[in-house]
Motif scaffolding. Structure first.
Motif, PDB file in Angstrom:
ATOM      1  N   ARG A 203       0.822  -1.216   0.000  1.00  0.00           N
ATOM      2  CA  ARG A 203       0.000   0.000   0.000  1.00  0.00           C
ATOM      3  C   ARG A 203       0.855   1.263   0.000  1.00  0.00           C
ATOM      4  NH1 ARG A 203      -3.258   3.095   3.585  1.00  0.00           N
ATOM      5  NH2 ARG A 203      -2.173   2.273   5.402  1.00  0.00           N
ATOM      6  N   ARG A 204       1.956   1.237   0.718  1.00  0.00           N
ATOM      7  CA  ARG A 204       2.935   2.320   0.806  1.00  0.00           C
ATOM      8  C   ARG A 204       2.283   3.682   1.114  1.00  0.00           C
ATOM      9  NH1 ARG A 204       4.401  -0.918  -3.313  1.00  0.00           N
ATOM     10  NH2 ARG A 204       3.651   0.490  -4.945  1.00  0.00           N
ATOM     11  N   PRO A 205       1.642   3.787   2.276  1.00  0.00           N
ATOM     12  CA  PRO A 205       1.017   5.067   2.643  1.00  0.00           C
ATOM     13  C   PRO A 205       2.065   6.153   2.856  1.00  0.00           C
ATOM     14  CG  PRO A 205       0.959   3.509   4.473  1.00  0.00           C
ATOM     15  CD  PRO A 205       1.430   2.747   3.289  1.00  0.00           C
ATOM     16  N   SER A 206       1.642   7.398   2.737  1.00  0.00           N
ATOM     17  CA  SER A 206       2.544   8.533   2.893  1.00  0.00           C
ATOM     18  C   SER A 206       2.909   8.713   4.362  1.00  0.00           C
ATOM     19  CB  SER A 206       1.871   9.801   2.374  1.00  0.00           C
ATOM     20  OG  SER A 206       0.786  10.159   3.227  1.00  0.00           O
ATOM     21  N   THR A 207       4.000   9.458   4.584  1.00  0.00           N
ATOM     22  CA  THR A 207       4.403   9.726   5.960  1.00  0.00           C
ATOM     23  C   THR A 207       3.367  10.590   6.677  1.00  0.00           C
ATOM     24  OG1 THR A 207       5.747  11.591   5.187  1.00  0.00           O
ATOM     25  CG2 THR A 207       6.860   9.481   5.507  1.00  0.00           C
ATOM     26  N   ALA A 208       2.635  11.410   5.938  1.00  0.00           N
ATOM     27  CA  ALA A 208       1.573  12.211   6.557  1.00  0.00           C
ATOM     28  C   ALA A 208       0.513  11.308   7.178  1.00  0.00           C
ATOM     29  CB  ALA A 208       0.943  13.140   5.536  1.00  0.00           C
ATOM     30  N   GLU A 209       0.247  10.194   6.531  1.00  0.00           N
ATOM     31  CA  GLU A 209      -0.705   9.223   7.080  1.00  0.00           C
ATOM     32  C   GLU A 209      -0.058   8.396   8.182  1.00  0.00           C
ATOM     33  OE1 GLU A 209      -3.321   5.335   5.551  1.00  0.00           O
ATOM     34  OE2 GLU A 209      -2.501   6.767   4.086  1.00  0.00           O
ATOM     35  N   LEU A 210       1.180   8.009   7.990  1.00  0.00           N
ATOM     36  CA  LEU A 210       1.844   7.131   8.943  1.00  0.00           C
ATOM     37  C   LEU A 210       2.067   7.797  10.295  1.00  0.00           C
ATOM     38  CD1 LEU A 210       4.574   5.415   6.726  1.00  0.00           C
ATOM     39  CD2 LEU A 210       2.375   4.483   7.443  1.00  0.00           C
ATOM     40  N   ARG A 211       2.276   9.102  10.320  1.00  0.00           N
ATOM     41  CA  ARG A 211       2.596   9.764  11.586  1.00  0.00           C
ATOM     42  C   ARG A 211       1.423   9.731  12.557  1.00  0.00           C
ATOM     43  NH1 ARG A 211       1.008  15.139  12.192  1.00  0.00           N
ATOM     44  NH2 ARG A 211      -0.091  16.053  10.397  1.00  0.00           N
ATOM     45  N   LYS A 212       0.224   9.454  12.055  1.00  0.00           N
ATOM     46  CA  LYS A 212      -0.945   9.345  12.917  1.00  0.00           C
ATOM     47  C   LYS A 212      -1.300   7.893  13.240  1.00  0.00           C
ATOM     48  CE  LYS A 212      -2.874  13.630  11.025  1.00  0.00           C
ATOM     49  NZ  LYS A 212      -4.018  14.271  10.347  1.00  0.00           N
ATOM     50  N   ASP A 213      -0.480   6.976  12.733  1.00  0.00           N
ATOM     51  CA  ASP A 213      -0.703   5.547  12.941  1.00  0.00           C
ATOM     52  C   ASP A 213       0.120   5.101  14.146  1.00  0.00           C
ATOM     53  OD1 ASP A 213      -0.460   2.702  12.801  1.00  0.00           O
ATOM     54  OD2 ASP A 213      -1.016   2.763  10.682  1.00  0.00           O
ATOM     55  N   PRO A 214      -0.475   4.463  15.149  1.00  0.00           N
ATOM     56  CA  PRO A 214       0.283   4.082  16.350  1.00  0.00           C
ATOM     57  C   PRO A 214       1.441   3.130  16.074  1.00  0.00           C
ATOM     58  CG  PRO A 214      -1.931   3.111  16.359  1.00  0.00           C
ATOM     59  CD  PRO A 214      -1.912   4.125  15.267  1.00  0.00           C
TER      60      PRO A 214
END
Length: 234
Positions: A203-214
């Motif tokens: 999927r390779r989500p962006s870092t903007a999305e990842l920073r809110k992922d625990p």
């Protein structure tokens, strides 16, 4: 994985069938046109990975770079940097992994200006080329056995096909065993706190999305979260 290979010119002399280790380091290690490894007297051209696999590789590299910024536990070797593997059967290989990581507790670090690494990395990552069974075997069988034999503590094989992904840790017996996912998450044992969802490699989500992922929040822009928390309190 390597850079786009430049074909050996038709008018050039073919690769020799046997090359000494000294000749490899002196003539072939930094060849201007070819990316070559060396295995017990034989030159081996490093195969090229496909573009989708390269995207998987770069996504995981970005994660690792973020992790190391906030947890400076290792140095990176890359850019076709080679290291020497003295194998138990008396053979010697020189490999150029796509990525290598040297833990801060590793007994050998070397100088910043070295163009080869004289120790054994703690984590090695290879982007698999599946253009033929021989290329797959290099990473999935031959290099896997070599890296385990010399004590590389973790070995990751990347590919765009999730069935080809592999993540190994070195057991006390000296062989690699798969790192068991915990609820779909791979946890590095060499670098505590570094982890990623196996499914996210596709999927390779962006870092903007990842920073809110625990799963990723403590090493993907944690300063942003702190600033947002201060702003909310204000």
């Amino acid at each position: 994985m390597s850079q786009l290979a430049i074909p050996w010119p038709d008018t050039a002399e073919p690769l020799p069938s046997s090359v000494s280790e000294q000749a490899y380091w002196e003539r072939w290690y930094e060849h201007p046109d070819l990316n070559l490894e060396w295995c017990d007297g034989r030159l081996e051209e490093v195969p090229v990975s496909d573009l989708l696999t390269a995207q998987v590789y770069y996504w995981l590299l970005e994660l690792l770079l973020h992790y190391l910024r906030h947890h400076p536990a290792a140095r990176i070797i890359g850019l076709e940097t080679g290291f020497r593997l003295a194998l138990p059967d008396g053979k010697v290989s020189i490999r150029k992994p796509d990525l290598g990581f040297i833990h801060r507790d590793n007994p050998f670090h070397g100088a910043d200006t070295d163009n080869r690494y004289l120790g054994i990395p703690d984590l090695v990552i290879e982007a698999l080329s599946d253009s033929g069974s021989a290329n797959r075997r290099r990473d999935e069988v031959i290099k896997k056995g070599e890296y385990a034999a010399v004590g590389v503590r973790e070995y990751f094989i990347l590919h765009h096909n999730p069935e080809r992904l592999a993540f190994y840790t070195l057991a006390a017996s000296g062989v690699y065993v798969p790192i068991p996912p915990q609820q779909g998450v791979i946890h590095s044992r060499v670098f505590p706190g570094f982890r990623f969802r196996r499914a996210d490699l596709q999927r390779r989500p962006s870092t903007a999305e990842l920073r809110k992922d625990p799963i990723y929040a403590d090493f993907i822009h944690p300063e942003w979260q702190q600033a947002e928390a201060v702003a909310e309190q204000a």
